[in-house]
Design a protein around this motif. Structure first.
Motif, PDB file in Angstrom:
ATOM      1  N   LEU A  37      48.343  68.078 -24.084  1.00 58.34           N
ATOM      2  CA  LEU A  37      49.164  68.407 -22.919  1.00 58.34           C
ATOM      3  C   LEU A  37      48.991  69.868 -22.487  1.00 58.34           C
ATOM      4  O   LEU A  37      48.647  70.148 -21.330  1.00 58.34           O
ATOM      5  CB  LEU A  37      50.641  68.126 -23.210  1.00 58.34           C
ATOM      6  CG  LEU A  37      51.102  66.675 -23.136  1.00 58.34           C
ATOM      7  CD1 LEU A  37      52.549  66.548 -23.611  1.00 58.34           C
ATOM      8  CD2 LEU A  37      50.974  66.148 -21.711  1.00 58.34           C
ATOM      9  N   VAL A  38      49.268  70.786 -23.398  1.00 62.12           N
ATOM     10  CA  VAL A  38      49.215  72.204 -23.041  1.00 62.12           C
ATOM     11  C   VAL A  38      47.790  72.652 -22.707  1.00 62.12           C
ATOM     12  O   VAL A  38      47.584  73.328 -21.686  1.00 62.12           O
ATOM     13  CB  VAL A  38      49.829  73.071 -24.152  1.00 62.12           C
ATOM     14  CG1 VAL A  38      49.621  74.557 -23.857  1.00 62.12           C
ATOM     15  CG2 VAL A  38      51.326  72.778 -24.289  1.00 62.12           C
ATOM     16  N   PRO A  39      46.767  72.293 -23.508  1.00 58.74           N
ATOM     17  CA  PRO A  39      45.396  72.676 -23.111  1.00 58.74           C
ATOM     18  C   PRO A  39      45.007  72.130 -21.742  1.00 58.74           C
ATOM     19  O   PRO A  39      44.334  72.826 -20.967  1.00 58.74           O
ATOM     20  CB  PRO A  39      44.531  72.051 -24.221  1.00 58.74           C
ATOM     21  CG  PRO A  39      45.427  71.983 -25.402  1.00 58.74           C
ATOM     22  CD  PRO A  39      46.790  71.678 -24.851  1.00 58.74           C
ATOM     23  N   PHE A  40      45.428  70.900 -21.431  1.00 57.84           N
ATOM     24  CA  PHE A  40      45.097  70.329 -20.124  1.00 57.84           C
ATOM     25  C   PHE A  40      45.803  71.096 -19.004  1.00 57.84           C
ATOM     26  O   PHE A  40      45.204  71.396 -17.966  1.00 57.84           O
ATOM     27  CB  PHE A  40      45.491  68.853 -20.085  1.00 57.84           C
ATOM     28  CG  PHE A  40      45.260  68.203 -18.745  1.00 57.84           C
ATOM     29  CD1 PHE A  40      43.979  67.934 -18.302  1.00 57.84           C
ATOM     30  CD2 PHE A  40      46.335  67.870 -17.932  1.00 57.84           C
ATOM     31  CE1 PHE A  40      43.759  67.342 -17.065  1.00 57.84           C
ATOM     32  CE2 PHE A  40      46.127  67.287 -16.690  1.00 57.84           C
ATOM     33  CZ  PHE A  40      44.833  67.017 -16.264  1.00 57.84           C
ATOM     34  N   MET A  41      47.087  71.443 -19.207  1.00 52.09           N
ATOM     35  CA  MET A  41      47.825  72.183 -18.191  1.00 52.09           C
ATOM     36  C   MET A  41      47.227  73.577 -17.998  1.00 52.09           C
ATOM     37  O   MET A  41      47.146  74.076 -16.866  1.00 52.09           O
ATOM     38  CB  MET A  41      49.307  72.264 -18.564  1.00 52.09           C
ATOM     39  CG  MET A  41      50.038  70.936 -18.430  1.00 52.09           C
ATOM     40  SD  MET A  41      51.842  71.053 -18.612  1.00 52.09           S
ATOM     41  CE  MET A  41      51.983  71.389 -20.367  1.00 52.09           C
ATOM     42  N   GLU A  42      46.794  74.203 -19.085  1.00 48.39           N
ATOM     43  CA  GLU A  42      46.140  75.517 -18.981  1.00 48.39           C
ATOM     44  C   GLU A  42      44.849  75.412 -18.178  1.00 48.39           C
ATOM     45  O   GLU A  42      44.546  76.277 -17.342  1.00 48.39           O
ATOM     46  CB  GLU A  42      45.863  76.075 -20.375  1.00 48.39           C
ATOM     47  CG  GLU A  42      47.118  76.514 -21.121  1.00 48.39           C
ATOM     48  CD  GLU A  42      46.815  76.937 -22.543  1.00 48.39           C
ATOM     49  OE1 GLU A  42      45.723  76.570 -23.046  1.00 48.39           O
ATOM     50  OE2 GLU A  42      47.659  77.622 -23.154  1.00 48.39           O
ATOM     51  N   ALA A  43      44.101  74.336 -18.420  1.00 48.06           N
ATOM     52  CA  ALA A  43      42.849  74.143 -17.678  1.00 48.06           C
ATOM     53  C   ALA A  43      43.122  73.947 -16.189  1.00 48.06           C
ATOM     54  O   ALA A  43      42.389  74.472 -15.339  1.00 48.06           O
ATOM     55  CB  ALA A  43      42.103  72.927 -18.249  1.00 48.06           C
ATOM     56  N   CYS A  44      44.176  73.215 -15.874  1.00 43.19           N
ATOM     57  CA  CYS A  44      44.545  73.009 -14.468  1.00 43.19           C
ATOM     58  C   CYS A  44      44.939  74.324 -13.813  1.00 43.19           C
ATOM     59  O   CYS A  44      44.563  74.599 -12.661  1.00 43.19           O
ATOM     60  CB  CYS A  44      45.701  72.011 -14.369  1.00 43.19           C
ATOM     61  SG  CYS A  44      45.258  70.306 -14.797  1.00 43.19           S
ATOM     62  N   GLN A  45      45.700  75.145 -14.529  1.00 37.28           N
ATOM     63  CA  GLN A  45      46.140  76.432 -13.991  1.00 37.28           C
ATOM     64  C   GLN A  45      44.956  77.367 -13.746  1.00 37.28           C
ATOM     65  O   GLN A  45      44.966  78.172 -12.813  1.00 37.28           O
ATOM     66  CB  GLN A  45      47.128  77.102 -14.961  1.00 37.28           C
ATOM     67  CG  GLN A  45      48.481  76.403 -15.051  1.00 37.28           C
ATOM     68  CD  GLN A  45      49.414  76.777 -13.909  1.00 37.28           C
ATOM     69  OE1 GLN A  45      49.017  76.795 -12.757  1.00 37.28           O
ATOM     70  NE2 GLN A  45      50.661  77.061 -14.227  1.00 37.28           N
ATOM     71  N   ASN A  46      43.939  77.259 -14.596  1.00 37.45           N
ATOM     72  CA  ASN A  46      42.793  78.167 -14.496  1.00 37.45           C
ATOM     73  C   ASN A  46      41.715  77.664 -13.540  1.00 37.45           C
ATOM     74  O   ASN A  46      40.685  78.308 -13.361  1.00 37.45           O
ATOM     75  CB  ASN A  46      42.169  78.379 -15.882  1.00 37.45           C
ATOM     76  CG  ASN A  46      43.124  79.100 -16.823  1.00 37.45           C
ATOM     77  OD1 ASN A  46      43.943  79.903 -16.385  1.00 37.45           O
ATOM     78  ND2 ASN A  46      43.027  78.803 -18.108  1.00 37.45           N
ATOM     79  N   THR A  47      41.967  76.489 -12.951  1.00 30.56           N
ATOM     80  CA  THR A  47      41.010  75.910 -12.013  1.00 30.56           C
ATOM     81  C   THR A  47      41.596  75.969 -10.606  1.00 30.56           C
ATOM     82  O   THR A  47      42.788  75.762 -10.408  1.00 30.56           O
ATOM     83  CB  THR A  47      40.712  74.435 -12.379  1.00 30.56           C
ATOM     84  OG1 THR A  47      40.260  74.381 -13.730  1.00 30.56           O
ATOM     85  CG2 THR A  47      39.636  73.862 -11.470  1.00 30.56           C
ATOM     86  N   ASN A  48      40.764  76.230  -9.638  1.00 26.98           N
ATOM     87  CA  ASN A  48      41.231  76.308  -8.256  1.00 26.98           C
ATOM     88  C   ASN A  48      41.401  74.895  -7.704  1.00 26.98           C
ATOM     89  O   ASN A  48      40.607  74.411  -6.891  1.00 26.98           O
ATOM     90  CB  ASN A  48      40.242  77.118  -7.413  1.00 26.98           C
ATOM     91  CG  ASN A  48      40.766  77.361  -6.000  1.00 26.98           C
ATOM     92  OD1 ASN A  48      41.984  77.327  -5.776  1.00 26.98           O
ATOM     93  ND2 ASN A  48      39.861  77.599  -5.071  1.00 26.98           N
TER      94      ASN A  48
END
Length: 302
Positions: A37-48
């Motif tokens: 969950l958290v790694p996926f949300m971090e990836a979403c935040q770091n992607t435009n």
């Protein structure tokens, strides 16, 4: 970017909800293992990304990877570091879930652990309780039509509200049981009952004539003033305490007249105060169906 964790009971409609959310423009991921969950949300935040809402279904299908307490803790910690996360818990009563599984002939995820269907449903409800207690939004699909579920999801996706507290107003009939999710329960059976007025009995609390009847009595005016004073006092304290969801249940005998009118009044007043409020009339449709069946029976004679 808003993250919506979709969880709840198997067979309650999570798959349908995810499909609706995807149609509404949300990026949807189904059955993501909780540790991702958290790694996926971090990836979403770091992607435009262009998606404003990311919906993630996480539930008991993950087997040994799923622990509701751990997921709840993970969500709380992610909120503390700035993630905007809401939790949608979808459920239905045991009888409805049993019937749905029998009709679809699908296996419950806990059948693999040796549980029979009834025991699997009970066990799943126990395991999911920590997530249910902390959910921002709870949807019971026991009597909900697909169009109603779609409308509720649409309101959620389109909302740009960042309030930490989501308020649910739920009308119900005592003859069908007190809703378990109610944080505050108002019993309005002491109010004059429009059911005994011939021209009003077949209408509901959504109709203006019933609203006028229920709200027009001095006892109703006094009750609503006291109730709203209490809610105005309580809500800021619930927010300070960190509560994410407040369910205010309003009950009358059948759940179609007084409780509906009062629930609508409370919701409208809270919205005027700037609160984010959803309203659900649990028993109104069933009560209307009962009236229709009774009327047809009386017309048919002995």
């Amino acid at each position: 970017m808003r993250f919506l964790i979709v969880t709840g009971m198997s067979g309650a409609g999570k798959t349908v909800a995810i499909r609706h959310l995807e149609d509404m423009g949300a990026l949807c991921v189904d059955n993501l293992p909780p540790m991702m969950l958290v790694p996926f949300m971090e990836a979403c935040q770091n992607t435009n990304m262009q998606h404003k809402v990311i919906a993630i279904a996480a539930d008991i299908r993950s087997g040994e990877f799923f622990d509701a307490k751990a997921v709840t803790k993970m969500i709380d910690e992610a909120r503390l570091v700035g993630f905007h996360i809401e939790t949608l818990f979808i459920e239905a009563n045991d009888t409805v879930l049993l019937n749905r599984y029998k009709e679809s002939r699908r296996e419950h995820p806990l059948n693999s652990e040796g549980y029979g269907l009834e025991d699997a449903i009970r066990e799943e409800r126990i395991r999911l309780q920590p997530l249910r207690e902390t959910a921002n939004l709870l949807v019971d699909t026991s009597t909900m039509r697909p169009a109603t579920l779609k409308k509720r999801l649409g309101e959620l996706v389109q909302s740009d509200d960042s309030s930490p507290l989501r308020i649910e107003i739920l009308s119900f009939g005592f003859k069908r049981g007190i809703p378990r999710e109610g944080d505050l329960v108002f019993d309005v059976r002491f109010l004059p009952n429009p059911f005994y007025i011939p021209e009003l009995c077949s209408h509901t609390g959504l109709d203006q004539d019933v609203k006028d009847f229920v709200l027009g009595h001095p006892v109703t005016e006094e009750f609503l003033q006291k109730a709203m004073d209490m809610l105005t006092f309580l809500i800021p304290h619930y927010v300070t305490e960190g509560k994410h969801r407040l369910v205010i249940a309003v009950g009358c005998t059948g759940g179609a007249h007084r409780s509906v009118a009062i629930a609508e009044y409370i919701a409208a007043t809270l919205r005027q105060q700037g609160q984010k409020v959803n309203v659900n009339h649990r028993d109104m449709a069933m009560e209307q169906a009962h009236w229709a069946t009774k009327s047809e029976y009386e017309k048919s004679g002995p």
